[in-house]
Motif scaffolding. Structure first.
Motif, mmCIF file in Angstrom:
data_model
loop_
_atom_site.group_PDB
_atom_site.id
_atom_site.type_symbol
_atom_site.label_atom_id
_atom_site.label_comp_id
_atom_site.label_asym_id
_atom_site.label_seq_id
_atom_site.Cartn_x
_atom_site.Cartn_y
_atom_site.Cartn_z
ATOM 1 N N LEU A 18 0.822 -1.202 0.000
ATOM 2 C CA LEU A 18 0.000 0.000 0.000
ATOM 3 C C LEU A 18 0.860 1.258 0.000
ATOM 4 C CD1 LEU A 18 -2.788 1.253 0.102
ATOM 5 C CD2 LEU A 18 -2.730 1.033 2.591
ATOM 6 N N GLN A 21 2.177 1.883 -3.489
ATOM 7 C CA GLN A 21 1.102 2.382 -4.354
ATOM 8 C C GLN A 21 0.826 3.853 -4.080
ATOM 9 O OE1 GLN A 21 -2.480 -0.019 -4.393
ATOM 10 N NE2 GLN A 21 -1.298 -1.865 -3.951
ATOM 11 N N MET A 22 0.761 4.216 -2.797
ATOM 12 C CA MET A 22 0.499 5.605 -2.440
ATOM 13 C C MET A 22 1.625 6.521 -2.884
ATOM 14 S SD MET A 22 -2.485 5.771 -1.196
ATOM 15 C CE MET A 22 -2.426 7.434 -0.580
ATOM 16 N N GLU A 23 2.866 6.075 -2.749
ATOM 17 C CA GLU A 23 4.002 6.889 -3.188
ATOM 18 C C GLU A 23 3.952 7.127 -4.690
ATOM 19 O OE1 GLU A 23 7.328 4.678 -1.713
ATOM 20 O OE2 GLU A 23 7.326 5.722 0.213
ATOM 21 N N LEU A 25 1.228 7.039 -6.607
ATOM 22 C CA LEU A 25 0.102 7.925 -6.887
ATOM 23 C C LEU A 25 0.428 9.368 -6.537
ATOM 24 C CD1 LEU A 25 -2.853 5.699 -5.654
ATOM 25 C CD2 LEU A 25 -2.364 6.372 -8.014
ATOM 26 N N MET A 26 1.101 9.582 -5.404
ATOM 27 C CA MET A 26 1.472 10.942 -5.007
ATOM 28 C C MET A 26 2.491 11.537 -5.985
ATOM 29 S SD MET A 26 -0.351 11.840 -2.485
ATOM 30 C CE MET A 26 0.504 13.298 -1.955
#
Length: 65
Positions: A18, A21-23, A25-26
């Motif tokens: 997760l 994925q967040m990195e 997306l950011m």
């Protein structure tokens, strides 16, 4: 099938964490916002907020009335 239901995988076919994925997306969001900022700066896109505006600080203001 939407992106939310498709598990993302890393290069070796293992699921991404997760945090990864967040990195990603950011990073993509940051690149999009930088491109938008460059477009607005290039066209002289003034928001009418003056020198004390929130441009570039990630703050969204809504005007009422």
């Amino acid at each position: 099938m939407s992106e939310e239901t498709v598990p993302l995988t890393a290069g070796a076919g293992q699921p991404k964490g997760l945090l990864q994925q967040m990195e990603e997306l950011m990073a993509a969001l940051n690149a999009d916002l930088s491109a938008l900022d460059a477009d607005l700066q290039g066209t002289g896109g003034s928001t009418g907020r003056g020198a004390g505006g929130s441009a570039g600080r990630g703050v969204v203001e809504e005007e009422t009335g």
